[in-house]
Design an enzyme around this catalytic site. Sequence first.
Site, PDB file in Angstrom:
ATOM      1  N   ASP A  61       0.809  -1.219   0.000  1.00 46.68           N
ATOM      2  CA  ASP A  61       0.000   0.000   0.000  1.00 46.68           C
ATOM      3  C   ASP A  61       0.845   1.273   0.000  1.00 46.68           C
ATOM      4  OD1 ASP A  61      -2.165  -1.659   0.185  1.00 46.68           O
ATOM      5  OD2 ASP A  61      -3.022  -0.701   1.960  1.00 46.68           O
TER       6      ASP A  61
ATOM      7  N   HIS B  41      -6.034   2.911  -4.612  1.00 48.48           N
ATOM      8  CA  HIS B  41      -6.003   3.200  -3.174  1.00 48.48           C
ATOM      9  C   HIS B  41      -6.407   4.654  -2.922  1.00 48.48           C
ATOM     10  CE1 HIS B  41      -5.153   1.929   0.822  1.00 48.48           C
ATOM     11  NE2 HIS B  41      -4.049   2.626   1.012  1.00 48.48           N
TER      12      HIS B  41
ATOM     13  N   HIS C 169      -5.628   9.292  -0.048  1.00 51.03           N
ATOM     14  CA  HIS C 169      -5.684   8.484   1.178  1.00 51.03           C
ATOM     15  C   HIS C 169      -6.642   9.020   2.247  1.00 51.03           C
ATOM     16  CE1 HIS C 169      -4.111   5.779   4.368  1.00 51.03           C
ATOM     17  NE2 HIS C 169      -3.672   5.058   3.354  1.00 51.03           N
TER      18      HIS C 169
ATOM     19  N   HIS D 286       3.706  -2.396   3.238  1.00 54.85           N
ATOM     20  CA  HIS D 286       3.731  -1.025   2.721  1.00 54.85           C
ATOM     21  C   HIS D 286       5.051  -0.722   2.019  1.00 54.85           C
ATOM     22  CE1 HIS D 286       0.536  -0.873   5.744  1.00 54.85           C
ATOM     23  NE2 HIS D 286       0.072   0.202   5.108  1.00 54.85           N
TER      24      HIS D 286
END
Length: 233
Positions: free
Chosen positions: A60, A111, A115, A201
């Site tokens: 991510d 994504h 964010h 991540h």
Amino acid sequence: MRNRLFSLVLTLVAGLLVVLGGSMPANVASPQTVPPSAASPVEVDLTHVAYAGTVYLTFDDGPNPTYTPKVLAILRKYGVKAVFFELGQNISYYPSITRNLRSYGMKIGNHTWSHPDLTTLSTSSVIWQLNKMESALGYRPRCVRPPYGATNSRIQTIIANRGQRHILWTVDPRDWSRPGTWTIVNRVLANVRDGSRILLHDGGGNRSQTVAALDLLIPRLRARGYVLGLMAC
């Protein structure tokens, strides 16, 4: 003369022991001894490891100019593919990194652009976040991962109406908190099961521990019988 005679005797004894399948006495150094540090790496044969299931690596918050290429290098080292759930604003800064991921068979997931917690946004704002990311990417990926895992039935319906898959995770070692390389590895190994989606991540901060953990984790998962698959994203 005595020293030469002693050396000759040692040579004859060593030769005789080799013929008989023996070895030099412990207190006599063999000229063929190789220090352990200089020995060749041991390759583990996984041919007979029982199949334990298929698991999936996901990353991510990238792309990141420092850590995403390092993650990619490790995945290529082991011949593993993964899904990278990227932020549109990061793609706009580093489009070549995203193109490089795709060129090596990695999948890109949505994504969002920046964010946010989607559950706090209006429906029109959620759609804007998703569309804006995809405008930076250049196409609509099959999978969407809401930031923070914050979701509800409304968010899931929005994603489904776009013809996309709503993808969260099942194993979270909290690598973003930098708990230590081995802590990341052990948390994954303690919780992984057949079908697990592992969250790691490559963006959002210093990911050096994640990079180091990935290099340790992949061979250990395989040694336990897991196949590392690629989700349809």
